[in-house]
Motif scaffolding. Structure first.
Motif, short mmCIF file in Angstrom:
data_model
loop_
_atom_site.label_atom_id
_atom_site.label_comp_id
_atom_site.label_asym_id
_atom_site.label_seq_id
_atom_site.Cartn_x
_atom_site.Cartn_y
_atom_site.Cartn_z
N UNK A 206 -3.54 9.52 -2.36
CA UNK A 206 -3.24 10.79 -3.03
C UNK A 206 -2.45 11.70 -2.09
N UNK A 207 -2.69 11.53 -0.81
CA UNK A 207 -1.83 12.10 0.24
C UNK A 207 -1.30 10.93 1.05
N UNK A 208 0.02 10.80 1.14
CA UNK A 208 0.61 9.66 1.84
C UNK A 208 0.15 9.65 3.30
N UNK A 209 -0.23 8.48 3.77
CA UNK A 209 -0.71 8.31 5.15
C UNK A 209 0.29 7.44 5.89
N UNK A 210 1.07 8.05 6.79
CA UNK A 210 2.12 7.33 7.50
C UNK A 210 1.55 6.57 8.68
N UNK A 211 2.02 5.32 8.82
CA UNK A 211 1.54 4.42 9.87
C UNK A 211 2.68 4.07 10.82
N UNK A 212 2.37 3.66 12.05
CA UNK A 212 3.44 3.27 12.98
C UNK A 212 4.21 2.07 12.46
N UNK A 213 5.49 2.04 12.74
CA UNK A 213 6.35 0.92 12.34
C UNK A 213 6.04 -0.28 13.23
N UNK A 214 5.74 -1.41 12.62
CA UNK A 214 5.44 -2.62 13.36
C UNK A 214 6.69 -3.48 13.46
N UNK A 215 7.06 -3.83 14.70
CA UNK A 215 8.27 -4.62 14.93
C UNK A 215 8.07 -6.05 14.44
N UNK A 216 9.14 -6.62 13.89
CA UNK A 216 9.16 -8.02 13.49
C UNK A 216 8.01 -8.39 12.56
N UNK A 217 7.70 -7.52 11.63
CA UNK A 217 6.66 -7.80 10.64
C UNK A 217 7.18 -8.88 9.69
N UNK A 218 6.49 -10.00 9.62
CA UNK A 218 6.96 -11.13 8.83
C UNK A 218 6.07 -11.47 7.64
N UNK A 219 4.78 -11.25 7.78
CA UNK A 219 3.86 -11.61 6.71
C UNK A 219 2.72 -10.61 6.67
N UNK A 220 2.38 -10.19 5.47
CA UNK A 220 1.32 -9.19 5.29
C UNK A 220 0.17 -9.81 4.50
N UNK A 221 -1.04 -9.63 4.99
CA UNK A 221 -2.23 -10.08 4.28
C UNK A 221 -2.88 -8.90 3.59
N UNK A 222 -3.34 -9.12 2.35
CA UNK A 222 -4.01 -8.07 1.57
C UNK A 222 -5.42 -8.57 1.22
N UNK A 223 -6.41 -7.82 1.62
CA UNK A 223 -7.81 -8.18 1.38
C UNK A 223 -8.47 -7.11 0.53
N UNK A 224 -9.23 -7.55 -0.48
CA UNK A 224 -9.93 -6.61 -1.37
C UNK A 224 -11.39 -7.02 -1.49
N UNK A 225 -12.26 -6.08 -1.23
CA UNK A 225 -13.69 -6.24 -1.55
C UNK A 225 -13.96 -5.29 -2.71
N UNK A 226 -13.98 -5.84 -3.90
CA UNK A 226 -14.06 -5.02 -5.12
C UNK A 226 -15.34 -4.18 -5.13
#
Length: 278
Positions: A206-226
């Motif tokens: 609801x308020x954007x949360x800016x994160x540090x830029x990660x160099x050479x990011x190639x693959x992102x994993x998304x995990x959800x515990x419903x």
């Protein structure tokens, strides 16, 4: 120096030629004597050398290395903490990867400007529209696409290759999200996503949360515990945790969500690819 006259000023004695000559005349014969007893008796007749300064009261302050030591210890502590975090992140990622699910993209949700691969594992922006049959599930204004599979009251994990892309958006979305016209991408509207461009990464809360830029990011994993209301993102290659949103109110089935963004004149034409866990 030895005293012959009883004077107390050593410097004056040493500078006096008469004093030096007399001292030489008295000491020189002793240096050639073979009578040891005579030598000891004669040597005791010479006066004791003048009193020297008492150095026990003099304090010597060595240079202080306390500041350097403290900085070194602080740096060591920071390095150890970083290594421990990496180890914990790697262990955590290995744990969540066991909840991998096999998902495929849903062509009925892809807008006319997107191209899906034959195995419906890849999506990229085509730059031109094609004629598609109208579908209530299809996004019309934005280059978003959902998977065919949805999840509720469960734990799941998937990975997306983002290599060679300059912008993308990934995450999960509720089943009831708006798919037509203007869309606001926030948890309140049913979206939990991570956005990436050349300026860095943003979690669209609801308020954007800016994160540090990660160099050479190639693959992102998304995990959800419903059940726990948790969404976490990982840099898979570096095995580092990026961000977690907690206290999420899902309420409905969730769909993995991908957005390849505009191709930006060809610089962002690489596809997003749903990849198997290695």
């Amino acid at each position: 120096s030895f005293s012959l006259s009883g004077e107390t000023t050593t410097s004056r004695r040493c500078a006096d030629p008469y004093y030096s000559d007399m001292l030489g005349l008295e000491v020189k014969p002793l240096s050639h004597t073979k009578d040891h007893l005579h030598f000891l008796q004669a040597f005791r007749s010479l006066k004791d050398p003048p009193h020297t300064r008492d150095w026990t009261t003099v304090e010597v302050h060595p240079p202080s290395y306390l500041g350097t030591l403290r900085r070194s210890l602080d740096q060591l502590e920071e390095t150890l903490n970083m290594e421990m975090k990496k180890l914990c992140d790697a262990t955590e990622l290995k744990r969540v990867q066991q909840y991998e699910v096999d998902v495929t993209l849903d062509p009925d949700t892809a807008p006319p400007t997107q191209i899906l691969s034959e195995d419906v594992k890849q999506v990229h922006y085509r730059g031109v529209r094609k004629n598609l049959q109208d579908n209530p599930n299809r996004f019309t204004k934005y280059v978003y696409v959902l998977t065919r599979q949805n999840f509720s009251s469960w734990i799941f994990y998937f990975e997306v290759q983002v290599k060679d892309k300059t912008a993308w958006r990934l995450g999960v979305a509720r089943e009831s999200i708006d798919r037509k016209g203007l869309i606001i991408v926030t948890p309140e509207k049913g979206y939990w996503t991570l956005y990436y461009d050349e300026d860095g990464m943003v979690f669209n809360g609801n308020t954007a949360f800016r994160l540090p830029l990660r160099a050479e990011l190639q693959k992102v994993g998304v995990f959800v515990d419903y059940d726990e209301g948790l969404v976490s993102f990982y840099d898979v290659e570096a095995r580092v945790h990026i961000y977690s949103a907690t206290g999420c109110n899902f309420r409905e089935p969730l769909y993995p969500f991908l957005c390849p963004c505009d191709h930006e004149g060809g610089t962002n034409s690489a596809p997003l690819i749903i990849a198997p866990v290695q």
